[in-house]
Design a protein around this motif. Structure first.
Motif, PDB file in Angstrom:
ATOM      1  N   PHE A  15      -6.928   7.876   0.251  1.00 47.79           N
ATOM      2  CA  PHE A  15      -6.412   7.851   1.621  1.00 47.79           C
ATOM      3  C   PHE A  15      -5.561   9.080   1.919  1.00 47.79           C
ATOM      4  O   PHE A  15      -5.694   9.710   2.971  1.00 47.79           O
ATOM      5  N   GLU A  36      -6.865   1.626  -2.367  1.00 46.57           N
ATOM      6  CA  GLU A  36      -7.609   2.710  -1.744  1.00 46.57           C
ATOM      7  C   GLU A  36      -8.916   2.821  -2.533  1.00 46.57           C
ATOM      8  O   GLU A  36      -9.078   2.205  -3.568  1.00 46.57           O
ATOM      9  N   ARG A  37      -9.858   3.595  -2.060  1.00 40.63           N
ATOM     10  CA  ARG A  37     -11.121   3.654  -2.783  1.00 40.63           C
ATOM     11  C   ARG A  37     -11.044   4.553  -4.010  1.00 40.63           C
ATOM     12  O   ARG A  37     -10.209   5.438  -4.102  1.00 40.63           O
ATOM     13  N   THR A  71       0.824  -1.215   0.000  1.00 35.99           N
ATOM     14  CA  THR A  71       0.000   0.000   0.000  1.00 35.99           C
ATOM     15  C   THR A  71       0.857   1.264   0.000  1.00 35.99           C
ATOM     16  O   THR A  71       0.356   2.351   0.248  1.00 35.99           O
TER      17      THR A  71
END
Lengths: 160, 160
Positions: free
Chosen positions: B58, B36-37, B7
């Motif tokens: 994020f 992440e979205r 990430t």
DNA sequence: CGGTATCTTATGGGATATCATGGTATTTCA
DNA sequence: TGAAATACCATGATATCCCATAAGATACCG
């Protein structure tokens, strides 16, 4: 922190770099990478030695966490982010456990034909075997002196 | 905070900006954006460097939260709102993972022909590759010094 | 204890997928 | 309706996967 021996990179191994640039990771090192997550190797060209500093997920996360703990606007943090974080190369292992080092990494460590993996415990380094030999002689002397001082913790070194 | 290596934005990548202004996001960065979205990139022109500060959902949420935590009537908050929050540009990725930077962003980072993505962990920067090279040498020295001070934590710097 | 079988490891080569990038078609919005 | 933006498709290079093999180590068994 204390780690079990099976999670440490121990020993040295020399492997061949084939025509496609592939380099087999020593089986002993692969086992400790498997214990960490992911199965990738993270390489950073050293700024002060002719080698690559490498490790698995645990190694890079620890390193990144220590940088993230610094003041976000300090010169030191900025420098570390751009000369360390931004230079990290994530190389994945193929099914046979081989990695391919991009050309600029091979050049920065003077790698050509063969590569030496040197275990450093929580991390390891990749060297040109000849370069490694050069520094080995010098460091043996330092180590011998260090051992002697451990055995004879007298201020003035008494002869053994 | 500790984040898994998968990430983190790690490494540097240089990609071409084509005649239509399209710029491919490095595949490695795309993967962390997917985690992440949303799958969008948020860019902010840096106030003190010739680059763009970028990240995913994020990153921008963390940044906004830290501004929102400030006293609503403070000068500092007002300034940050207008120099950061108000300057955020959300760019979406096409199916091939490319973004198009609006002209004022390209100008503020002196981008022309090629762009360098530099991973900084939780975020990344976009640079003109030549500008990035200019700061590299100086920052390497700072990093080497930082490493040495970690290895030899003596108050007065010992000669190397 | 000797000898053979089996597994692991490092290495080689060919098939397949991914990635960056270029071009074309279609939509959107003024 | 016209220009710009966006979605869609094509391609070459490169990297990844998959299978093969030979040598070495280890295990197994007579």
């Amino acid at each position: 922190m204390r780690r079990g021996a099976e999670t440490l990179f121990l020993g040295s191994f020399v492997n061949k770099i084939d025509v496609k640039g592939r380099l087999a990771t020593p089986a002993r090192f692969r086992r400790v990478l498997d214990l960490e997550r992911g199965g990738a190797i993270y390489c950073i060209p050293s700024t002060d030695e002719k080698c690559l500093d490498c490790g698995g997920a645990f190694y890079i996360e620890t390193l990144m966490a220590s940088i993230a703990a610094l003041d976000p606007f300090s010169v030191k943090r900025r420098s570390l982010e751009r000369t360390v974080t931004a230079r990290v190369v994530e190389v994945s292992l193929d099914k046979e456990g081989r990695i391919v080092l991009p050309p600029h990494l091979r050049e920065s460590a003077l790698l050509d034909g063969k590569a030496l993996f040197a275990g450093l415990g929580a991390s390891f380094q990749i060297w040109n075997p000849d370069e490694f030999k050069k520094i080995a002689a010098e460091e043996e002397k330092i180590t011998t002196e260090a051992k002697l001082s451990l055995r004879n913790p007298t201020p003035a070194g008494a002869a053994p």
